[in-house]
Design an enzyme around this catalytic site. Structure first.
Site, PDB file in Angstrom:
ATOM      1  N   ARG A  91       1.962 -35.913 -68.326  1.00 13.12           N
ATOM      2  CA  ARG A  91       2.794 -35.260 -67.308  1.00 13.12           C
ATOM      3  C   ARG A  91       1.962 -34.411 -66.349  1.00 13.12           C
ATOM      4  NH1 ARG A  91       8.431 -34.394 -68.318  1.00 13.12           N
ATOM      5  NH2 ARG A  91       9.156 -36.151 -69.529  1.00 13.12           N
ATOM      6  N   ARG A 103       6.044 -30.384 -62.112  1.00 11.48           N
ATOM      7  CA  ARG A 103       6.557 -29.129 -61.548  1.00 11.48           C
ATOM      8  C   ARG A 103       5.624 -27.930 -61.623  1.00 11.48           C
ATOM      9  NH1 ARG A 103      11.991 -29.858 -64.794  1.00 11.48           N
ATOM     10  NH2 ARG A 103      10.362 -30.721 -66.105  1.00 11.48           N
ATOM     11  N   ARG A 153       9.465 -32.163 -54.027  1.00 10.02           N
ATOM     12  CA  ARG A 153      10.766 -32.268 -54.691  1.00 10.02           C
ATOM     13  C   ARG A 153      11.880 -31.556 -53.933  1.00 10.02           C
ATOM     14  NH1 ARG A 153      13.850 -33.436 -57.284  1.00 10.02           N
ATOM     15  NH2 ARG A 153      13.953 -32.868 -59.474  1.00 10.02           N
ATOM     16  N   ASP A 200       8.750 -42.980 -64.527  1.00  8.26           N
ATOM     17  CA  ASP A 200       9.396 -42.413 -65.713  1.00  8.26           C
ATOM     18  C   ASP A 200       9.664 -43.538 -66.705  1.00  8.26           C
ATOM     19  OD1 ASP A 200      10.793 -39.631 -66.510  1.00  8.26           O
ATOM     20  OD2 ASP A 200      11.882 -41.312 -67.385  1.00  8.26           O
ATOM     21  N   TYR A 242      17.526 -42.742 -75.978  1.00  9.22           N
ATOM     22  CA  TYR A 242      18.210 -42.305 -74.746  1.00  9.22           C
ATOM     23  C   TYR A 242      19.436 -43.169 -74.465  1.00  9.22           C
ATOM     24  CZ  TYR A 242      14.519 -39.012 -73.699  1.00  9.22           C
ATOM     25  OH  TYR A 242      13.656 -37.951 -73.767  1.00  9.22           O
TER      26      TYR A 242
HETATM   27  O1  CP3 Z   1       2.403 -38.101 -66.872  1.00 10.70           O
HETATM   28  C1  CP3 Z   1       2.687 -38.157 -65.659  1.00 10.70           C
HETATM   29  O2  CP3 Z   1       2.287 -37.301 -64.839  1.00 10.70           O
HETATM   30  C2  CP3 Z   1       3.426 -39.361 -65.128  1.00 10.70           C
HETATM   31  C3  CP3 Z   1       4.827 -39.173 -64.932  1.00 10.70           C
HETATM   32  C4  CP3 Z   1       5.824 -39.180 -66.072  1.00 10.70           C
HETATM   33  C5  CP3 Z   1       7.145 -38.681 -65.910  1.00 10.70           C
HETATM   34  N1  CP3 Z   1       7.841 -38.952 -67.039  1.00 10.70           N
HETATM   35  C6  CP3 Z   1       7.692 -38.034 -64.708  1.00 10.70           C
HETATM   36  C7  CP3 Z   1       8.782 -37.062 -64.896  1.00 10.70           C
HETATM   37  C8  CP3 Z   1       5.736 -39.706 -67.364  1.00 10.70           C
HETATM   38  C9  CP3 Z   1       4.544 -40.325 -68.067  1.00 10.70           C
HETATM   39  C10 CP3 Z   1       7.020 -39.555 -67.952  1.00 10.70           C
HETATM   40  C11 CP3 Z   1       7.337 -40.036 -69.304  1.00 10.70           C
HETATM   41  C12 CP3 Z   1       8.587 -39.657 -69.922  1.00 10.70           C
HETATM   42  N2  CP3 Z   1       9.818 -39.488 -69.342  1.00 10.70           N
HETATM   43  C13 CP3 Z   1       8.755 -39.466 -71.312  1.00 10.70           C
HETATM   44  C14 CP3 Z   1       7.674 -39.663 -72.331  1.00 10.70           C
HETATM   45  C15 CP3 Z   1       6.729 -38.549 -72.349  1.00 10.70           C
HETATM   46  C16 CP3 Z   1       7.247 -37.308 -73.012  1.00 10.70           C
HETATM   47  O3  CP3 Z   1       7.145 -36.277 -72.374  1.00 10.70           O
HETATM   48  O4  CP3 Z   1       7.663 -37.421 -74.158  1.00 10.70           O
HETATM   49  C17 CP3 Z   1      10.095 -39.128 -71.548  1.00 10.70           C
HETATM   50  C18 CP3 Z   1      10.740 -38.803 -72.886  1.00 10.70           C
HETATM   51  C19 CP3 Z   1      10.765 -39.169 -70.290  1.00 10.70           C
HETATM   52  C20 CP3 Z   1      12.210 -38.949 -70.031  1.00 10.70           C
HETATM   53  C21 CP3 Z   1      12.424 -37.780 -69.167  1.00 10.70           C
HETATM   54  N3  CP3 Z   1      12.089 -37.710 -67.832  1.00 10.70           N
HETATM   55  C22 CP3 Z   1      13.002 -36.542 -69.539  1.00 10.70           C
HETATM   56  C23 CP3 Z   1      13.479 -36.203 -70.945  1.00 10.70           C
HETATM   57  C24 CP3 Z   1      13.025 -35.749 -68.392  1.00 10.70           C
HETATM   58  C25 CP3 Z   1      13.652 -34.406 -68.233  1.00 10.70           C
HETATM   59  C26 CP3 Z   1      12.875 -33.339 -68.923  1.00 10.70           C
HETATM   60  C27 CP3 Z   1      12.018 -32.602 -67.948  1.00 10.70           C
HETATM   61  O5  CP3 Z   1      10.812 -32.438 -68.225  1.00 10.70           O
HETATM   62  O6  CP3 Z   1      12.575 -32.173 -66.936  1.00 10.70           O
HETATM   63  C28 CP3 Z   1      12.410 -36.471 -67.355  1.00 10.70           C
HETATM   64  C29 CP3 Z   1      12.167 -36.001 -65.964  1.00 10.70           C
HETATM   65  C30 CP3 Z   1      10.773 -36.149 -65.452  1.00 10.70           C
HETATM   66  N4  CP3 Z   1       9.999 -37.268 -65.520  1.00 10.70           N
HETATM   67  C31 CP3 Z   1      10.052 -35.148 -64.744  1.00 10.70           C
HETATM   68  C32 CP3 Z   1       8.806 -35.721 -64.395  1.00 10.70           C
HETATM   69  C33 CP3 Z   1       7.677 -35.111 -63.617  1.00 10.70           C
HETATM   70  C34 CP3 Z   1      10.596 -33.778 -64.383  1.00 10.70           C
HETATM   71  C35 CP3 Z   1      10.553 -33.770 -62.943  1.00 10.70           C
HETATM   72  C36 CP3 Z   1      11.445 -33.132 -62.023  1.00 10.70           C
HETATM   73  O7  CP3 Z   1      12.603 -32.771 -62.303  1.00 10.70           O
HETATM   74  O8  CP3 Z   1      10.949 -33.055 -60.888  1.00 10.70           O
END
Ligand code: CP3
Length: 345
Positions: free
Chosen positions: A26, A30, A39, A74, A151
């Site tokens: 990640r 943010r 964003r 994602d 999910y």
């Molecule tokens: O690593 C990176 O920089 C690449 C981008 C990336 C995102 N999601 C962008 C994202 C990657 C590799 C993921 C993977 C992902 N997404 C996982 C597996 C990794 C982990 O953390 O376990 C999972 C479970 C998800 C599902 C997901 N996406 C959730 C549960 C959430 C909400 C929780 C949160 O952190 O807000 C997201 C949103 C998400 N995906 C964000 C980002 C940068 C938050 C971004 C935002 O609101 O701008």
């Protein structure tokens, strides 16, 4: 640099390196002001689906001196073309519109042709590789079938995975059908990402630590193995990641992966013993340590490096994704510290 010169790729293959490579799960997100600014104008799905925006966000963290880029996307994106649309609700994370609650819904799910349903991802990979100009390797990724199923069935994030396990234990035939559809979608998707130019791919099985070894073997391992054994024939390194996996590492190794992820609850030296020193490992700083005063951060980073003992095949990372409020300056200092203190003679 030629492909064999990148310290990140060398470490994935357990070859000697000049110093330990580092990246952060990640790493685009943010905690970075540049990301928050984009964003304000665009939704998360816009950033994922528009190759020019995904390229910009992917490149943002590289100014910190990180050794690899990870595609900005994602793990949930394939669910939409499978027939399970979702949204990212403000402050609540992902919300699946119609969570899986019947066999008929599983029967209706489609196996996705990645070039049709996810073509924008392959466009992003090509665009990112053009923008990177060979500066660092690019990691592609997908969610693993258990984590994606959780999910789909729970409808969003979950604490105890009750609905998921109810399906798994109560109707194993439907469970395996769901896992097969997810696995085939993920296998084709990872293949397409490598064909489009990803140098490495990571399989995120973020919530797999919810299962015992026995249940993993019965309900999940054959499906993960089906994906990884095929992807590994493509010759690119594959990172197999999960959290809470202390009891599962040996089985995850058997399922596949050039590199195994280890989270902070498993001491790195102990985790690597279990994985076997003939495989590379990735990890394992606790993401919340980055909020500590610098001397505490330093102590934890050095302790990870000490556990890895400059053995070939260590990639420094967090044990899970970087958290939204993480101080950017600390991240930069960690990158420099890892490079300096792991420099080989
Ligand atoms: O690593 C990176 O920089 C690449 C981008 C990336 C995102 N999601 C962008 C994202 C990657 C590799 C993921 C993977 C992902 N997404 C996982 C597996 C990794 C982990 O953390 O376990 C999972 C479970 C998800 C599902 C997901 N996406 C959730 C549960 C959430 C909400 C929780 C949160 O952190 O807000 C997201 C949103 C998400 N995906 C964000 C980002 C940068 C938050 C971004 C935002 O609101 O701008």
């Amino acid at each position: 640099m030629t492909e064999t010169d990148f310290r990140f790729l060398r470490a994935c293959r357990s070859q000697p390196v000049d110093c330990t490579p580092v990246w952060f799960m990640r790493q685009a997100g943010r905690y970075m002001p540049e990301y928050r600014k984009l964003r304000e104008k665009y939704s998360l799905l816009d950033l994922c689906k528009r190759p020019e925006l995904s390229t910009e966000v992917t490149l943002q963290p590289l100014q910190l001196g990180i050794d690899a880029a990870i595609l900005f996307a994602d793990i949930l994106l394939p669910l939409e073309p499978m027939g399970a649309p979702f949204e990212f609700a403000k402050g609540e994370g992902p919300v699946i519109h119609s969570p899986i609650a019947s066999r008929a819904q599983i029967d209706a799910l489609r196996i996705v042709d990645p070039h049709e349903g996810l073509g924008y991802i392959m466009e992003s990979i090509k665009s990112i590789q053009r923008a990177l100009c060979g500066k660092v390797p690019l990691i592609g990724f997908a969610g693993a079938p258990f984590t994606l199923a959780s999910y789909l069935v729970e409808g969003g994030k979950s604490a105890h995975f009750v609905k998921t396990k109810k399906l798994m234990y109560g109707d194993p035939e439907s469970w395996h059908l769901l896992m097969k559809k997810l696995s085939e979608t993920v296998r084709l998707y990872l293949r397409a990402q490598i064909e489009a130019g990803a140098d490495v791919v990571q399989l995120f099985d973020s919530w797999i630590g919810q299962l015992s070894g026995e249940d993993y073997a019965e309900y999940v391992q054959p499906h993960v193995s089906y994906i990884l054994q095929d992807i590994m024939t493509m010759g690119k390194p594959v990172i197999h990641f999960g959290t809470g996996t202390q009891a599962l590492l040996r089985q995850q190794r058997a399922a596949g992966g050039t590199v195994l992820g280890i989270d902070w609850r498993t001491p790195l030296a102990e985790g690597w013993e279990r994985v076997g020193h003939d495989r590379a490992v990735q990890g394992n700083l606790d993401p919340t340590v980055l909020f500590a005063p610098w001397p505490v951060v330093e102590k934890h980073v050095l302790s990870v490096l000490e556990a890895a003992a400059n053995r070939p095949g260590h990639i420094f990372n967090l044990g899970h994704g970087i958290l939204p409020e993480t101080p950017v300056d600390t991240v930069k200092r960690v990158v420099d510290l890892v490079h300096e203190r792991s420099a080989r003679a």
